[in-house]
Each structure stands twice: as structure tokens, then as C-alpha cells.
Design a protein around this motif. Structure first.
Motif, short mmCIF file in Angstrom:
data_model
loop_
_atom_site.label_atom_id
_atom_site.label_comp_id
_atom_site.label_asym_id
_atom_site.label_seq_id
_atom_site.Cartn_x
_atom_site.Cartn_y
_atom_site.Cartn_z
N ILE A 139 11.96 -6.51 -4.01
CA ILE A 139 12.62 -7.51 -3.21
C ILE A 139 12.24 -8.70 -2.93
O ILE A 139 13.02 -9.54 -3.27
CB ILE A 139 13.10 -6.62 -1.71
N ASN A 159 10.34 -10.16 -5.05
CA ASN A 159 10.34 -10.92 -6.17
C ASN A 159 11.48 -11.55 -6.40
O ASN A 159 11.95 -12.55 -6.86
CB ASN A 159 9.75 -10.09 -7.33
N LYS A 160 12.49 -11.03 -6.11
CA LYS A 160 14.03 -10.93 -6.18
C LYS A 160 14.30 -12.42 -5.17
O LYS A 160 15.03 -13.13 -5.46
CB LYS A 160 15.02 -9.90 -5.80
N MET A 176 13.22 -15.59 -6.76
CA MET A 176 14.16 -15.78 -7.87
C MET A 176 15.33 -16.69 -6.83
O MET A 176 15.70 -17.71 -7.26
CB MET A 176 14.74 -14.83 -8.73
N HIS A 208 11.41 -10.67 4.45
CA HIS A 208 12.30 -11.36 3.39
C HIS A 208 13.08 -12.72 3.80
O HIS A 208 13.98 -12.82 2.84
CB HIS A 208 13.02 -10.31 2.44
N LEU A 231 20.17 -4.07 -3.41
CA LEU A 231 19.17 -4.36 -4.37
C LEU A 231 18.21 -3.19 -4.27
O LEU A 231 17.62 -2.51 -5.42
CB LEU A 231 18.23 -5.25 -3.43
N ILE A 235 17.28 -1.01 -7.64
CA ILE A 235 15.82 -1.15 -8.07
C ILE A 235 15.48 0.41 -8.56
O ILE A 235 14.76 0.53 -9.66
CB ILE A 235 15.02 -1.64 -6.78
N GLU A 294 10.74 -11.63 -17.73
CA GLU A 294 12.13 -11.32 -17.82
C GLU A 294 12.47 -12.52 -18.85
O GLU A 294 13.59 -12.10 -19.31
CB GLU A 294 12.82 -11.61 -16.63
N PRO A 326 11.27 -2.61 -12.15
CA PRO A 326 11.70 -3.72 -11.26
C PRO A 326 10.77 -3.67 -9.87
O PRO A 326 10.55 -4.47 -9.14
CB PRO A 326 13.18 -3.26 -10.89
#
Length: 576
Positions: free
Chosen positions: A79, A81-82, A85, A111, A160, A164, A300, A392
Motif C-alpha cells: 500500500i 508503494n501504491k 505512485m 499512509h 487495495l 494485492i 512495472e 504486489p
């Protein structure tokens, strides 16, 4: 002459028996072992491999031996890493909308995204941007005069986590399929675990390595704020305060970063480049680097990976897609003269200086020290992982059980002995109690067993120890059907009816009860298959096949024998 309909039924039965024997030849004569022996000795395949099927019945983990593992999916890092992004997208959007800010970063524990250094109308514009573009992802949490904090919506965070887990399950399945394990079982357990069964695996350590390797490739810029001499005392202090082991695992590194968060420059983290003994390849130490936490380019964006050899040293060459090529070119242009760390699963594999902009979208990963064969195998495994895509999230090994082939052979022997003893006892009882009609039922049982095994071979289903139990239960259900039929025939004979009418009445009266019993059991088998895991599914598969087959053998095959004797032999008495 027999009626034409029974002729065709007889032709069908003979044809099914012939097909069943054909499908069982590889199992009965050990084709798989013969093939492996021929390949090991460098011999050609025997001629009969082109005539009969190559594969017979697949044996499950409990019969063939292999490995059973459970992995826990670490969703927190994924999460993060997401969110990184999302931060990249927010940064570009704010720059396009000319929203002034100084820093944007996330809190790894919650987060939450904090945007600092906003202008006078920055908060209002950030709120409008979230409402218009990010309303399904982010929600405003708090704000000050010059900063705003955005949190993930709980619905999006739950989505998420579920995504994942599903992606991790699919990636693990793809890797195992590429590795070439026959009949693996990959199942989700609970909310965050994946169970993997690999029957017949010959190199379990290599298979585990391929599964666990997250394959998360990242390119990060090394910060000049703190060098190795300043980092080492901080790391030693954190290890001492937390009583951490003297290793460089991902969990240890994460705890060190968490402990030193207030002492490191904002938006940075520590990562290690491992040092190996050139002979034993054991880890002897590590070089710490201070990196900017956000990755400039990730795996990716890979288009292709392949193994190459230079100066007799295998390495993995990388080619990026259009987006990756553009970002890689922009990053190397912006940071020329600085060092870029290439990280694989959080560990620095290489940290070269960017001498000049790299615009061709290519890079490479070297593999350190070791023999040529070991490095080539490592390069091939890494290429497989990167081609299938990164997991992921990191997988943590929760449990591991290795089942040796001796245990599998012992299980097979005991299962066969139990089946044979049970079948013999049933055969003897049927012959004694129902006389020649019992012999007919016994023959139908043997045909039933042959059909079940051939169906397993045809569909390449996996036979497990619970599956053998399912076969035994099926044989019992088939006998039960014949017992019902025979008892109804006896009742008809006691009422004084002729043999033909007694047989017709017996089958007719028993049919409804047989169908009810088999259908209800079949429903239970379908439910077990749908919601069960490996061994339970094996039981459900054999039970389902056996129930369908037993309906045919118990009701059609035995009736065909009676009709033959009634039509051809003009039978006036029945031995029952």
C-alpha cells in the motif's frame, strides 16, 4: 437375438472398457518414471510414448512427496508503494495546475499524504482537486495555514488489500506454472495467506526462492546528505536499542528505518548492498546507503528481460517500455554526476554513478560472485520473476512442510492395501449373500473402479490419500445401489411375479431411492470441491466421478446382464 438397444449398450460398454485400459496404460506401466530415466541417461523416448498418452494419474503431495508452504502477504509495504505512485501523480497534477508547494510525503504507518509549503489559496485548490479527480481515493483529513493532509478512503484501502492478495495469488501461480511443477495447488487461506502445494518437486529451495522473491525492482537516487561513515554509528545504535539481529533482512531494515526516522533527512531511507565471500557466497557484511524513498523508475515499466553473458559472467539485461524509457532518461539527465541505486526487493544490487544521461531505456543487473553455473541459474530465476512481474507485496514464509518420497510410497501402499481389503470383503459378502447376482454386482464394481481411475487419468486430476477414501466410499455407494435393487427383486419374487416382471419391478422401484441418495451426495461433493482446499478437493473430485460412474455401472451394466440371460438364455429362475 438381443434387442438392438441392448446391442448398442453392450458396444458402448466394451468401448468404454477399451478406452479406460488405454488411458491407464501409462499409470500401470510407470511411463513417467521411464521417461525421467530416459532423459537422465540421455536416451531417446521409447516408441510406445507416441502410441499411448505420456501422462497417467497425477499423485498428490501426500502420495508422491513434495512440499507444502503457507505464505503471509505483507500488504502494508504494498500500500505504501501504491501511495508513492499516487504522490507522483499528485505532484505532476499540482505542477500542471501551478499549485505552489515545497514538499509532499506520506506517513508510512498511516499512509496519509502531507503536502507542505502551500500558498494562500493552496488548501482550497487542493480540496477542489481532490473533489474533482481523487474523490474515490483520497479524503481531506486536516489542514493548517500552509499544509494539507490527505488520507486514503477506507473503502479504497480495503479494495487495495483485496487486490494485492488476488494479484499475489496470480503471480505465484504464474511463476509456478513457468517453473514446470505438475499439478500444483495454490489456494488462498483466510484474509492474507497463500497455501502452496508442490508435489514431486526435486529442488524445493530453488522453488521457494522463486515464489518468495518479490521481484520488486526500483531505481532510486542516493542522497548526499549522509555518507557511509555517518550512517554506520546510527545503524549500530538502532540495532542496540531494538536488540536486532546482525542481519540485513527486509524486516530488520524496515525496523532500523522506523527507529531512525527522526534522525534521517526527510523523505529518505537506508538500504544495504550486501557483500559476499567470493568462495562460499555467504554474506560477510553490507554497505549502507541513504536513498530518497520515492522510486524514480520501477519494474512495472519493464518491457523485456533476458540473460546475457559478458566476460564469462552472466547478468540480466533490462529494457524499459516507452514510459520507463522517458522517466529513466529524465532521471539520469536531472541527476547526472550522482549515484543511482538499483534495488531488488529492498536490497541494493548495484549503485553506479550516472556519468551521462541514459536515453536508450536499457540497464543491467549483475549478480556478484560465484561459479558460472550458479550465477547462470540465479540469472535465469531472476529473469523468470521479472518477466512474470513483481509480486504486489512481500511474502513471508509462515509454515513449510517437506513430505519425503518414502512417506509418499508408504501412503500409497497403505491406501492400496486398505482399498483391496475393503473390496475383497465386499466381494465375498455379495457372492455369499446374493449368489450369482452378487457376482454380477462384483464385476460391475471392478468396472466401476477402472472407470474412475481412467477418468482421473483423462482429466489429469490429482489423486490424494483422501481421494482414495473417496473411491472407497464410492464403491460402497455402488454396492448400496445393487443391494437396493436386489432386495426389491426379492420382494417381487416373493409376491409370486415371474422373473422378468420381478427384475423390471425391482429396478423400477429402486431407481428413485438410488437417484435421491446419489444426487444428495453429489451436491455435498460439489460444495466440498467449491469451498475446500487441496486434500478435500481431491476427495470431492474422486467422489463426484465415482458417483456418476456408479449410477451407470450399478443400474445399466447389471441390468444389461439380466436382459441378456432373459432374452438369449430364456432364464426362468434368478440366483439371488
Amino acid at each position: 437375438m438381443m434387442p438392438n438397444s441392448w446391442k448398442w449398450k453392450l458396444v458402448l460398454l466394451v468401448g468404454l472398457i477399451a478406452i479406460s485400459l488405454y488411458l491407464l496404460v501409462p499409470t500401470l506401466f510407470g511411463f513417467q518414471e521411464r521417461l525421467e530415466r530416459a532423459e537422465a541417461e540421455g536416451m531417446q523416448r521409447p516408441w510406445y510414448f507416441s502410441v499411448f498418452p505420456e501422462k497417467g494419474i497425477n499423485l498428490g503431495l501426500d502420495l508422491r512427496g513434495g512440499i507444502y508452504m503457507e505464505f503471509e502477504v505483507e500488504t502494508g509495504k504494498a500500500i505504501s508503494n501504491k501511495v508513492d505512485m499516487i504522490i507522483g501523480d499528485l505532484t505532476r497534477e499540482m505542477k500542471n495546475d501551478e499549485i505552489a508547494f515545497t514538499t509532499i510525503r506520506q506517513d508510512p504507518s498511516t499512509h496519509a499524504i502531507t503536502i507542505a509549503g502551500l500558498g494562500p489559496d493552496g488548501n482550497a485548490r487542493i480540496g477542489d482537486m481532490v473533489t474533482n479527480t481523487w474523490s474515490n481515493v483520497l479524503t481531506p483529513e486536516s489542514s493548517t495555514a500552509d499544509s494539507a493532509t490527505l488520507g486514503l478512503l477506507e473503502s479504497y484501502a480495503s479494495y487495495l488489500r483485496e487486490l494485492i492478495i488476488k494479484q499475489a495469488l496470480e503471480k505465484v501461480r504464474n511463476r509456478i506454472d513457468r517453473y514446470g511443477v505438475a499439478e500444483p495447488s495454490i489456494q488462498r487461506l483466510g484474509s492474507d495467506r497463500i497455501a502452496v502445494e508442490l508435489p514431486g518437486i526435486k529442488d524445493p529451495d530453488r522453488a521457494i526462492g522463486i515464489i518468495k522473491k518479490a521481484g520488486q525492482l526500483e531505481f532510486k537516487i542516493i542522497s548526499d546528505d549522509m555518507d557511509e561513515a555517518k550512517l554506520r554509528p546510527l545503524i549500530a545504535e538502532a540495532r542496540k536499542e531494538l536488540n536486532l539481529p546482525n542481519d540485513y533482512s527486509l524486516k530488520t531494515t524496515e525496523r532500523i528505518n522506523e527507529q531512525l526516522r527522526e534522525k534521517l533527512p526527510p523523505d529518505t531511507e537506508i538500504a544495504f548492498e550486501l557483500q559476499y565471500d567470493p568462495v562460499t557466497r555467504q554474506v560477510t557484511g553490507a554497505v549502507p546507503y541513504l536513498l530518497y524513498r520515492r522510486a524514480e523508475v520501477t519494474g512495472e515499466m519493464l518491457k523485456n528481460t533476458q540473460v546475457n553473458v559478458q566476460n564469462n559472467e552472466p547478468y540480466v539485461s533490462l529494457t524499459f517500455d516507452a514510459q520507463g524509457t522517458q522517466l529513466f532518461g529524465e532521471t539520469t539527465t536531472k541527476h547526472t554526476g550522482k549515484r543511482m541505486a538499483i534495488l531488488l526487493d529492498g536490497t541494493v544490487t548495484k549503485a553506479p554513478v550516472i556519468r551521462e544521461p541514459i536515453l536508450g531505456g536499457q540497464a543491467q543487473i549483475t549478480l556478484g560472485y560465484g561459479g558460472y553455473g550458479d550465477l547462470l541459474k540465479e540469472a535465469e530465476d531472476l529473469t523468470l520473476v521479472l518477466q512474470e512481474g513483481a509480486l504486489p507485496a512481500q511474502l513471508t514464509e509462515a509454515t513449510k512442510t517437506i513430505v519425503g518420497p518414502s512417506l509418499g510410497a508408504d501412503s500409497i501402499h497403505k491406501g492400496i492395501v486398505a482399498t483391496v481389503i475393503g473390496a475383497i470383503l465386499v466381494f465375498i459378502f455379495m457372492m455369499i449373500y446374493y449368489k450369482w447376482s452378487g457376482v454380477i454386482a462384483d464385476i460391475a464394481l471392478m468396472i466401476n473402479l477402472m472407470f474412475i481411475l481412467s477418468a482421473l487419468a483423462l482429466f489429469q486430476a490429482t489423486l490424494t490419500l483422501p481421494g482414495i477414501a473417496g473411491i472407497v466410499l464410492t464403491l460402497g455407494m455402488a454396492v448400496d445401489a445393487n443391494v437396493l435393487i436386489f432386495e426389491r427383486i426379492r420382494e417381487e419374487l416373493r409376491s409370486g411375479k415371474p422373473v422378468r416382471q420381478a427384475i423390471d419391478g425391482g429396478y423400477h422401484n429402486a431407481m428413485r431411492t438410488i437417484i435421491d441418495a446419489n444426487v444428495t451426495t453429489l451436491i455435498a461433493a460439489v460444495v466440498l470441491y467449491q469451498f475446500g482446499t487441496g486434500p478435500i478437493k481431491g476427495f470431492a473430485v474422486t467422489l463426484t466421478i465415482g458417483l456418476l460412474v456408479s449410477m451407470y455401472t450399478a443400474c445399466v451394466c447389471t441390468r444389461m446382464v439380466y436382459d441378456y440371460f432373459l432374452t438369449k438364455r430364456h432364464m426362468t429362475k434368478v440366483s439371488i
